[in-house]
Design a protein around this motif. Sequence first.
Motif, PDB file in Angstrom:
ATOM      1  N   ARG A 145      64.033  36.965 -23.219  1.00 16.47           N
ATOM      2  CA  ARG A 145      62.987  36.016 -22.813  1.00 16.47           C
ATOM      3  C   ARG A 145      61.797  36.714 -22.164  1.00 16.47           C
ATOM      4  N   ARG A 146      62.045  37.863 -21.542  1.00  9.36           N
ATOM      5  CA  ARG A 146      60.923  38.616 -20.960  1.00  9.36           C
ATOM      6  C   ARG A 146      60.000  39.141 -22.064  1.00  9.36           C
ATOM      7  N   ILE A 147      60.584  39.482 -23.196  1.00  7.31           N
ATOM      8  CA  ILE A 147      59.807  40.013 -24.320  1.00  7.31           C
ATOM      9  C   ILE A 147      59.201  38.869 -25.139  1.00  7.31           C
ATOM     10  N   ILE A 148      60.030  37.843 -25.429  1.00  9.10           N
ATOM     11  CA  ILE A 148      59.584  36.694 -26.221  1.00  9.10           C
ATOM     12  C   ILE A 148      59.752  35.436 -25.371  1.00  9.10           C
ATOM     13  N   PRO A 149      58.714  35.033 -24.668  1.00 11.43           N
ATOM     14  CA  PRO A 149      58.848  33.833 -23.831  1.00 11.43           C
ATOM     15  C   PRO A 149      58.955  32.579 -24.704  1.00 11.43           C
ATOM     16  N   PRO A 150      59.452  31.475 -24.140  1.00 19.73           N
ATOM     17  CA  PRO A 150      59.524  30.228 -24.921  1.00 19.73           C
ATOM     18  C   PRO A 150      58.145  29.840 -25.456  1.00 19.73           C
ATOM     19  N   LEU A 151      58.112  29.478 -26.725  1.00 14.39           N
ATOM     20  CA  LEU A 151      56.861  29.118 -27.390  1.00 14.39           C
ATOM     21  C   LEU A 151      56.804  27.605 -27.581  1.00 14.39           C
ATOM     22  N   GLY A 152      55.900  26.954 -26.870  1.00 17.25           N
ATOM     23  CA  GLY A 152      55.765  25.504 -27.011  1.00 17.25           C
ATOM     24  C   GLY A 152      57.041  24.762 -26.674  1.00 17.25           C
ATOM     25  N   GLY A 153      57.789  25.253 -25.703  1.00 14.97           N
ATOM     26  CA  GLY A 153      59.035  24.604 -25.309  1.00 14.97           C
ATOM     27  C   GLY A 153      60.230  25.003 -26.156  1.00 14.97           C
ATOM     28  N   LEU A 154      60.013  25.839 -27.171  1.00 11.40           N
ATOM     29  CA  LEU A 154      61.096  26.282 -28.049  1.00 11.40           C
ATOM     30  C   LEU A 154      61.535  27.682 -27.626  1.00 11.40           C
ATOM     31  N   ASP A 155      62.785  27.811 -27.240  1.00 10.28           N
ATOM     32  CA  ASP A 155      63.329  29.090 -26.782  1.00 10.28           C
ATOM     33  C   ASP A 155      63.953  29.820 -27.974  1.00 10.28           C
ATOM     34  N   LEU A 156      63.315  30.898 -28.382  1.00  9.09           N
ATOM     35  CA  LEU A 156      63.783  31.673 -29.539  1.00  9.09           C
ATOM     36  C   LEU A 156      64.720  32.811 -29.145  1.00  9.09           C
ATOM     37  N   SER A 157      65.004  32.951 -27.850  1.00 10.94           N
ATOM     38  CA  SER A 157      65.819  34.074 -27.396  1.00 10.94           C
ATOM     39  C   SER A 157      67.221  34.045 -27.996  1.00 10.94           C
ATOM     40  N   VAL A 158      67.790  32.860 -28.156  1.00  3.35           N
ATOM     41  CA  VAL A 158      69.135  32.759 -28.747  1.00  3.35           C
ATOM     42  C   VAL A 158      69.098  33.244 -30.192  1.00  3.35           C
ATOM     43  N   LEU A 159      68.087  32.829 -30.935  1.00  3.69           N
ATOM     44  CA  LEU A 159      67.960  33.243 -32.332  1.00  3.69           C
ATOM     45  C   LEU A 159      67.783  34.757 -32.442  1.00  3.69           C
ATOM     46  N   VAL A 160      66.941  35.324 -31.590  1.00  6.20           N
ATOM     47  CA  VAL A 160      66.703  36.768 -31.606  1.00  6.20           C
ATOM     48  C   VAL A 160      67.996  37.519 -31.293  1.00  6.20           C
ATOM     49  N   LEU A 161      68.733  37.050 -30.292  1.00  6.26           N
ATOM     50  CA  LEU A 161      69.989  37.716 -29.924  1.00  6.26           C
ATOM     51  C   LEU A 161      71.039  37.565 -31.025  1.00  6.26           C
ATOM     52  N   ILE A 162      71.101  36.419 -31.681  1.00  2.44           N
ATOM     53  CA  ILE A 162      72.038  36.223 -32.791  1.00  2.44           C
ATOM     54  C   ILE A 162      71.723  37.203 -33.918  1.00  2.44           C
ATOM     55  N   ILE A 163      70.448  37.356 -34.237  1.00  2.80           N
ATOM     56  CA  ILE A 163      70.052  38.293 -35.297  1.00  2.80           C
ATOM     57  C   ILE A 163      70.409  39.728 -34.906  1.00  2.80           C
ATOM     58  N   ALA A 164      70.160  40.089 -33.655  1.00  2.00           N
ATOM     59  CA  ALA A 164      70.496  41.440 -33.184  1.00  2.00           C
ATOM     60  C   ALA A 164      72.001  41.685 -33.240  1.00  2.00           C
ATOM     61  N   VAL A 165      72.777  40.696 -32.821  1.00  3.32           N
ATOM     62  CA  VAL A 165      74.244  40.832 -32.834  1.00  3.32           C
ATOM     63  C   VAL A 165      74.746  40.992 -34.263  1.00  3.32           C
ATOM     64  N   GLN A 166      74.219  40.198 -35.181  1.00  2.93           N
ATOM     65  CA  GLN A 166      74.646  40.307 -36.577  1.00  2.93           C
ATOM     66  C   GLN A 166      74.246  41.653 -37.183  1.00  2.93           C
TER      67      GLN A 166
END
Length: 179
Positions: A145-166
């Motif tokens: 979240r420090r790198i990619i803050p929520p955009l318009g109320g949408l938190d993309l941190s979970v998606l980014v972490l899921i992609i990194a984990v995969q």
Amino acid sequence: MQAMLFIINTAFNLLLMVVILRVWLQLARADFYNPFSQFIVKVTNPAVLPLRRLIPSIGKLDTATVVLAYLVAVAKLIVLQLVLVGSIQIPATFISGLLVLLKETLNLLFWILIIRALLSWFSQGHNPIELVMHQLTEPLLRPVRRIIPPLGGLDLSVLVLIIAVQFINLLLSDLFRGL
């Protein structure tokens, strides 16, 4: 034979998941009075408590539980080798045990992130499992979240972490095939 392998894999993966969750709950300092946490502790205590007498903790890390997780991963590989081949390759099994442990940890992280994302869409309030999922994943999501803050109320941190984990999981799969 496939049915037997499925049962062996499922049984060991469930046990490994519970042991990894115990380590993760301790590292995240999750609420141990939560019913979900209590379940994890009660299921793993019969194996962890005797190991704690032999293996001391190192700082915040419960070394006995980590060793138990590693032993479960190695036991899984030994049983699978005995069923498939009828013999055991000792050096490769102990090295592969680390990869299995890491891969299963990443799989668990993936599914907990998916569950947390789904709960955030449908949950009406705070339930015990949602609270634990938040406590487990928040330390991992905060740096994203420090790198990619929520955009318009949408938190993309979970998606980014899921992609990194995969991505990491696929790299480990390639490495595991090499062994």
